[in-house]
Scaffold this motif. Structure first.
Motif, PDB file in Angstrom:
ATOM      1  N   THR A 195       0.828  -1.204   0.000  1.00  0.00           N
ATOM      2  CA  THR A 195       0.000   0.000   0.000  1.00  0.00           C
ATOM      3  C   THR A 195       0.862   1.254   0.000  1.00  0.00           C
ATOM      4  O   THR A 195       1.995   1.253   0.471  1.00  0.00           O
ATOM      5  CB  THR A 195      -0.929   0.003   1.220  1.00  0.00           C
ATOM      6  N   ASP A 196       0.306   2.340  -0.535  1.00  0.00           N
ATOM      7  CA  ASP A 196       1.027   3.613  -0.588  1.00  0.00           C
ATOM      8  C   ASP A 196       0.965   4.357   0.739  1.00  0.00           C
ATOM      9  O   ASP A 196       1.924   5.032   1.129  1.00  0.00           O
ATOM     10  CB  ASP A 196       0.439   4.492  -1.705  1.00  0.00           C
TER      11      ASP A 196
ATOM     12  N   ARG B 253       1.814   5.791   7.796  1.00  0.00           N
ATOM     13  CA  ARG B 253       3.067   5.453   7.119  1.00  0.00           C
ATOM     14  C   ARG B 253       2.921   5.639   5.612  1.00  0.00           C
ATOM     15  O   ARG B 253       1.981   5.160   5.001  1.00  0.00           O
ATOM     16  CB  ARG B 253       3.443   3.999   7.432  1.00  0.00           C
ATOM     17  N   PHE B 254       3.891   6.350   5.026  1.00  0.00           N
ATOM     18  CA  PHE B 254       3.937   6.573   3.578  1.00  0.00           C
ATOM     19  C   PHE B 254       5.001   5.664   2.971  1.00  0.00           C
ATOM     20  O   PHE B 254       6.156   5.704   3.393  1.00  0.00           O
ATOM     21  CB  PHE B 254       4.257   8.034   3.265  1.00  0.00           C
TER      22      PHE B 254
ATOM     23  N   ILE C 266       5.696  14.473  -0.006  1.00  0.00           N
ATOM     24  CA  ILE C 266       4.772  14.667   1.118  1.00  0.00           C
ATOM     25  C   ILE C 266       5.253  15.866   1.936  1.00  0.00           C
ATOM     26  O   ILE C 266       6.411  15.923   2.350  1.00  0.00           O
ATOM     27  CB  ILE C 266       4.706  13.416   2.016  1.00  0.00           C
ATOM     28  N   ASP C 267       4.368  16.831   2.164  1.00  0.00           N
ATOM     29  CA  ASP C 267       4.720  18.052   2.903  1.00  0.00           C
ATOM     30  C   ASP C 267       4.554  17.792   4.396  1.00  0.00           C
ATOM     31  O   ASP C 267       3.557  18.161   5.012  1.00  0.00           O
ATOM     32  CB  ASP C 267       3.830  19.205   2.446  1.00  0.00           C
ATOM     33  N   PHE C 268       5.561  17.154   4.989  1.00  0.00           N
ATOM     34  CA  PHE C 268       5.466  16.784   6.396  1.00  0.00           C
ATOM     35  C   PHE C 268       5.353  17.987   7.331  1.00  0.00           C
ATOM     36  O   PHE C 268       4.563  17.960   8.278  1.00  0.00           O
ATOM     37  CB  PHE C 268       6.652  15.904   6.792  1.00  0.00           C
TER      38      PHE C 268
ATOM     39  N   ASN D  18       9.331   8.474   7.278  1.00  0.00           N
ATOM     40  CA  ASN D  18       8.146   8.293   6.440  1.00  0.00           C
ATOM     41  C   ASN D  18       6.874   8.101   7.254  1.00  0.00           C
ATOM     42  O   ASN D  18       5.858   7.634   6.732  1.00  0.00           O
ATOM     43  CB  ASN D  18       8.327   7.105   5.504  1.00  0.00           C
ATOM     44  N   THR D  19       6.901   8.464   8.557  1.00  0.00           N
ATOM     45  CA  THR D  19       5.785   8.137   9.445  1.00  0.00           C
ATOM     46  C   THR D  19       5.402   9.306  10.333  1.00  0.00           C
ATOM     47  O   THR D  19       6.264   9.915  10.975  1.00  0.00           O
ATOM     48  CB  THR D  19       6.137   6.927  10.341  1.00  0.00           C
TER      49      THR D  19
END
Length: 295
Positions: free
Chosen positions: A202-203, A234-235, A241-243, A259-260
């Motif tokens: 999954t993305d 989670r990505f 992604i603009d964290f 990524n999380t």
């Protein structure tokens, strides 16, 4: 995958909360004036309710006590992959509906627990939205995951997932605690072999973790509320992604890995709106560009 006819796939087990995610996407589609073709994973079960009982009884007579809806033998995964493939190429595909209860069945004049006849999706949708068990499944013969443009996993902590299933099946479907527990045990091998691996494909994964005691889910009197949970997002690919923006908008959140994001569970709807609206709009921009070139 298809730029002209994109597919969004939401995957999670029974009681995981995928229906709530679908409602959030319905809000996004309505606000952005996007026409979605909705497909429920239950419609690709191989057996209707009565047939499934008979198939489970036959499996038990053979000594197979793990036959379940989570595994490929109880589902039409070839047909599901063909739907994804056909929709990506043509914007339509062959579907049916599973009628869960009296209200749904009355519309079609059928009994609950049966399927409607197969029919083709309308050709005027902007994208296909799938919600069910197998939206990112991969077996020796089927690869559903490769056809979806955006794959989302909904994965509560296992005890929380069981509490949600117990309460739903007891209150909405009239099952006993013992019957639901038997179902959980029977599905465990297929859960490990066919459900869990999907969440590596999954993305984006939404993993809800309770912060109250759920050590014995089989005696829990209430489902932990959103505010009694934390949400781990989670990505698979954090690129783009603009964290900082997400952290600023989701008060009380923080990054646990590159990524999380971890945020309060009560912000799940806001988090999905912030994360998925730009992703959906990007899919639509790609679609319009491709259609303009083709036209």
């Amino acid at each position: 995958m298809s730029r002209q006819h994109p597919i969004i796939s939401v995957t999670g087990s029974s009681g995981a909360g995928t229906t709530s995610v679908m409602r959030t996407f319905e809000q996004i589609f309505r606000r952005e004036r996007i026409t979605a073709a909705f497909v429920e994973g239950d419609s690709f079960h191989r057996y209707d309710r009565a047939e499934m009982r008979a198939a489970m009884a036959e499996a038990a007579r053979r000594g197979d006590h793990s036959f379940s809806h989570f595994g490929p033998e109880a589902n039409l995964l070839d047909e599901l992959e063909e739907l994804f493939r056909a929709y990506g190429e043509t914007g339509t595909g062959r579907v049916r509906r599973y009628l869960h209860d009296e209200a749904e069945a009355a519309v079609y004049g059928q009994a609950p627990g049966t399927f409607t006849p197969w029919e083709m999706l309308p050709t005027d949708s902007d994208l296909l939205f799938y919600e069910g068990l197998h939206g990112a499944v991969l077996t020796d013969t089927v690869d559903v995951a490769r056809h979806a443009d955006l794959k989302i996993g909904v994965v509560p902590a296992i005890n929380l997932e069981w509490i949600q299933k117990l309460h739903r099946d007891k209150q909405e479907r009239g099952y006993s605690t013992e019957a639901v527990t038997e179902t959980i045990l029977r599905r465990m091998p297929d859960y490990v072999n066919y459900m869990c691996p999907q969440f590596s494909r999954t993305d984006v994964n939404f993993h809800r973790v309770p912060v109250v005691d759920t050590s014995n889910p089989f005696i829990a009197r209430t489902i932990p509320t959103a505010d009694e949970s934390m949400l781990v997002i989670r990505f698979r690919d954090p690129h783009g992604i603009d964290f900082p923006y997400l952290i600023a908008m989701l008060h009380g959140s923080f990054m646990s890995r590159p990524n999380t994001i971890v945020c309060p569970g009560g912000k799940i709807d806001l988090a999905m709106q912030l994360i998925f609206t730009p992703m959906v709009l990007r899919l639509m921009e790609n679609r319009h560009t491709e259609l303009a070139v083709a036209g």
